[in-house]
Each structure stands twice: as structure tokens, then as C-alpha cells.
Scaffold this motif. Structure first.
Motif, PDB file in Angstrom:
ATOM      1  N   ASP A   1       0.873  -1.172   0.000  1.00 38.52           N
ATOM      2  CA  ASP A   1       0.000   0.000   0.000  1.00 38.52           C
ATOM      3  C   ASP A   1       0.910   1.221   0.000  1.00 38.52           C
ATOM      4  O   ASP A   1       1.805   1.334   0.839  1.00 38.52           O
ATOM      5  CB  ASP A   1      -0.927   0.026   1.217  1.00 38.52           C
ATOM      6  CG  ASP A   1      -1.924   1.148   1.058  1.00 38.52           C
ATOM      7  OD1 ASP A   1      -2.841   1.005   0.236  1.00 38.52           O
ATOM      8  OD2 ASP A   1      -1.761   2.187   1.719  1.00 38.52           O
ATOM      9  N   GLY A   2       0.662   2.090  -0.994  1.00 36.10           N
ATOM     10  CA  GLY A   2       1.601   3.177  -1.240  1.00 36.10           C
ATOM     11  C   GLY A   2       2.471   2.799  -2.430  1.00 36.10           C
ATOM     12  O   GLY A   2       3.650   3.134  -2.483  1.00 36.10           O
ATOM     13  N   THR A   3       1.874   2.088  -3.387  1.00 36.97           N
ATOM     14  CA  THR A   3       2.656   1.637  -4.551  1.00 36.97           C
ATOM     15  C   THR A   3       3.238   2.819  -5.326  1.00 36.97           C
ATOM     16  O   THR A   3       4.348   2.735  -5.850  1.00 36.97           O
ATOM     17  CB  THR A   3       1.781   0.776  -5.495  1.00 36.97           C
ATOM     18  OG1 THR A   3       1.180  -0.259  -4.729  1.00 36.97           O
ATOM     19  CG2 THR A   3       2.611   0.136  -6.594  1.00 36.97           C
TER      20      THR A   3
ATOM     21  N   GLU B   1     -11.388   9.231   3.221  1.00 38.09           N
ATOM     22  CA  GLU B   1     -11.267   9.072   1.764  1.00 38.09           C
ATOM     23  C   GLU B   1     -12.639   8.657   1.249  1.00 38.09           C
ATOM     24  O   GLU B   1     -13.309   7.802   1.844  1.00 38.09           O
ATOM     25  CB  GLU B   1     -10.186   8.039   1.413  1.00 38.09           C
ATOM     26  CG  GLU B   1      -9.956   7.964  -0.090  1.00 38.09           C
ATOM     27  CD  GLU B   1      -8.631   7.308  -0.496  1.00 38.09           C
ATOM     28  OE1 GLU B   1      -7.722   7.164   0.344  1.00 38.09           O
ATOM     29  OE2 GLU B   1      -8.524   6.943  -1.688  1.00 38.09           O
TER      30      GLU B   1
ATOM     31  N   ARG C   1     -10.799   7.580  -8.578  1.00 37.59           N
ATOM     32  CA  ARG C   1     -12.164   7.049  -8.474  1.00 37.59           C
ATOM     33  C   ARG C   1     -13.167   8.125  -8.059  1.00 37.59           C
ATOM     34  O   ARG C   1     -14.373   7.917  -8.159  1.00 37.59           O
ATOM     35  CB  ARG C   1     -12.200   5.869  -7.489  1.00 37.59           C
ATOM     36  CG  ARG C   1     -11.332   4.692  -7.927  1.00 37.59           C
ATOM     37  CD  ARG C   1     -11.463   3.510  -6.966  1.00 37.59           C
ATOM     38  NE  ARG C   1     -10.990   3.791  -5.635  1.00 37.59           N
ATOM     39  CZ  ARG C   1      -9.706   3.740  -5.244  1.00 37.59           C
ATOM     40  NH1 ARG C   1      -8.764   3.421  -6.109  1.00 37.59           N
ATOM     41  NH2 ARG C   1      -9.366   3.991  -3.996  1.00 37.59           N
TER      42      ARG C   1
ATOM     43  N   GLY D   1      -2.857   4.922   2.200  1.00 40.27           N
ATOM     44  CA  GLY D   1      -4.027   4.992   3.068  1.00 40.27           C
ATOM     45  C   GLY D   1      -3.907   4.089   4.280  1.00 40.27           C
ATOM     46  O   GLY D   1      -4.311   4.461   5.392  1.00 40.27           O
TER      47      GLY D   1
END
Ligand code: IPD
Length: 262
Positions: free
Chosen positions: A89-91, A205, A162, A188
Motif C-alpha cells: 500500500d503506497g505503490t 477518503e 475514483r 491509506g
């Protein structure tokens, strides 16, 4: 399948060891320039995402063949008991060689968050929570911040393509209008862990996938924070809005974002 306390003990033990192993794999790859591809606009993919998810999926399949699996890269079907996995997460940070990312794994049974772990291999920080038993960083119990005034609050508003720019900017503007400082650190899961740890006062978010937020939501709830009812609103199937806040700033975040508390 009825989950006993012993069943959860076994899963907890596996989770804590496996997420460290997964994080170490990610961190070894981070040290080597690896490049990235784009899955879509502002949606990064590295070979490490797949390698870490494969390690986690295969290990869980061998140890708990009766459990379901839902991963960011390989998908899956949410079932009665399911592991929900974000290998990195945080790619976007990882891909651009910014050392701020994590592995996030949650275990959900009967549509309830039961276990959650987030591991930041850069700082060797392992966050863990089990429903009803508190939240911990490297074994030390953590609590949300006592912040009560917007003027001293620092919160995070997550972003993705999104959600339309207009909607995002409206919420951002409302939060800034309260006097709170708004940051975005592009992971996130770690943003939620930081709320649990009192390093940040809230995370919101407007749409997140379950693998990005479930472990973090459990951490914040167990650390005494206010969270939304992500699973009650079909979050496992469709994702949804996420809110997690220290109690003293929850009302301002709810008013600004329109996301309700559980
Ligand atoms: C993303 C990050 C980002 C959040 C997005 C996620 P990824 O996940 O957590 O901070 O705002 O909603 O999709 O792509 O880094 O796993």
C-alpha cells in the motif's frame, strides 16, 4: 464456519510472522531499482506487488485452506472467513522510490473485522489489532490523539481517480475551512495506522478498496477512535467511503466529508 478463540490465536500467530516476512521481501526489492508499469491513470504496479501477494496467498492457502482470499493484485471472492491483502500500500511511493509504504492484511469473519496488521518495513514498525483486545505498535499499546481543536489538528484526505476532482476539492475546502491542516502521504493503510498511533488526527477518503483500509479501520477502532461502518455498507464487495478519527475531531470530519460514523 464458527471461529473459536483458538482458531483466531492460530491466525494471529501466522499473521504477525507472515507480514514481517512479506515486508522484508518488499524492502529487499525496494533496495534494487525495479521500475514500474501503469495499470491505469495514476495507478502504479511493480513486480514486487505480485511477488509479495503470491507469498502471502500461497502461505495462507497452505495453512488455512478453508479460508477465503481477497487480494489487490489477484482478486478473489469474499466469503464467510476471508483474508484481505494489500501487498504494497503506497505503490506510487514505492515505484518512485519514496520510502513510505507498507503491507496491510486483515482477517474478516462473518462480515466483522477480527484481525488487522500493517507493517512498515522501512521503519520496522508492525501495527497489530485484534477485535476487543486493543491496538499495538511493536507490542506497545497505542491510543488515538487527544486533539480537540481544529486549529491544532492535522488530518489526511486520501485521493484517487475514483472520485471526481470537484467532489474531492469540495471536501478538502471544507476541512481547510475548519482550520485543520490537511496532508496526503499516499498510503491509506499507513495513514490509518498513524491515526491509531496518535501521529495524525483523522483519515478520510471518499472511496477505498477493502484491502487498503480494513486493517487500519480495526486499528483505529481498537485504539479508541471513531470509525465508519465500512463492512456494514457492503465494503467488502464494492469498497466505499472511509472515515477514522480521534474522538475530538470526528464531528468536524463527519460534517466536512459527509461520511457517517458507525
Ligand atoms: C492506494 C493508496 C492511496 C489511497 C488509494 C489507494 P495502493 O493504494 O492507499 O493512499 O488514496 O485509495 O488505492 O494503490 O498504493 O495499494
Amino acid at each position: 464456519m464458527t471461529m473459536t478463540s483458538e482458531d483466531l490465536d492460530r491466525r494471529e500467530k501466522t499473521l504477525v510472522a507472515l507480514i514481517r516476512e512479506a515486508g522484508a521481501l518488499a524492502q529487499r526489492a525496494f533496495a534494487i531499482e525495479g521500475g514500474f508499469e501503469m495499470k491505469g491513470p495514476q495507478d502504479f504496479l511493480t513486480v514486487t506487488d505480485a511477488a509479495v501477494e503470491t507469498l502471502v496467498r500461497e502461505r495462507l492457502k497452505r495453512l488455512f485452506p478453508e479460508d477465503g482470499f481477497l487480494g489487490e493484485e489477484s482478486g478473489g471472492t469474499p466469503g464467510e472467513a476471508v483474508w484481505v491483502v494489500d501487498p504494497i500500500d503506497g505503490t506510487a511511493n514505492f515505484a518512485r522510490r519514496i520510502p513510505h509504504y507498507c503491507v496491510s492484511i486483515a482477517f474478516v469473519g462473518g462480515n466483522e473485522m477480527l484481525l488487522g496488521a500493517i507493517y512498515d518495513p522501512v521503519h520496522d514498525e508492525l501495527y497489530f489489532a485484534r477485535a476487543g483486545r486493543g491496538a499495538f505498535r511493536n507490542g506497545m499499546e497505542i491510543r488515538v490523539a487527544p486533539t480537540a481543536a481544529a486549529g491544532s489538528a492535522c488530518v489526511e484526505l486520501g485521493w484517487s481517480t475514483r472520485i471526481s476532482n470537484g467532489v474531492y476539492l469540495d471536501v478538502l475546502s471544507k476541512i481547510l475551512g475548519t482550520g485543520a491542516n490537511v496532508r496526503r502521504a499516499a498510503t491509506g493503510a499507513l495513514g490509518l495506522a498513524y491515526v491509531a498511533d496518535g501521529r495524525s488526527d483523522a483519515y478520510a477518503e471518499l472511496h477505498m478498496h477493502p484491502w487498503d483500509c480494513l486493517a487500519g479501520l480495526l486499528l483505529v477502532r481498537e485504539a479508541g477512535g471513531v470509525v465508519c461502518d465500512f463492512l456494514g455498507r457492503d465494503g467488502l464487495e464494492s469498497g466505499g467511503a472511509v472515515l477514522a478519527a480521534a474522538p475530538g475531531v470526528a464531528d468536524l470530519m463527519i460534517a466536512a466529508s459527509g461520511i457517517e460514523r458507525a
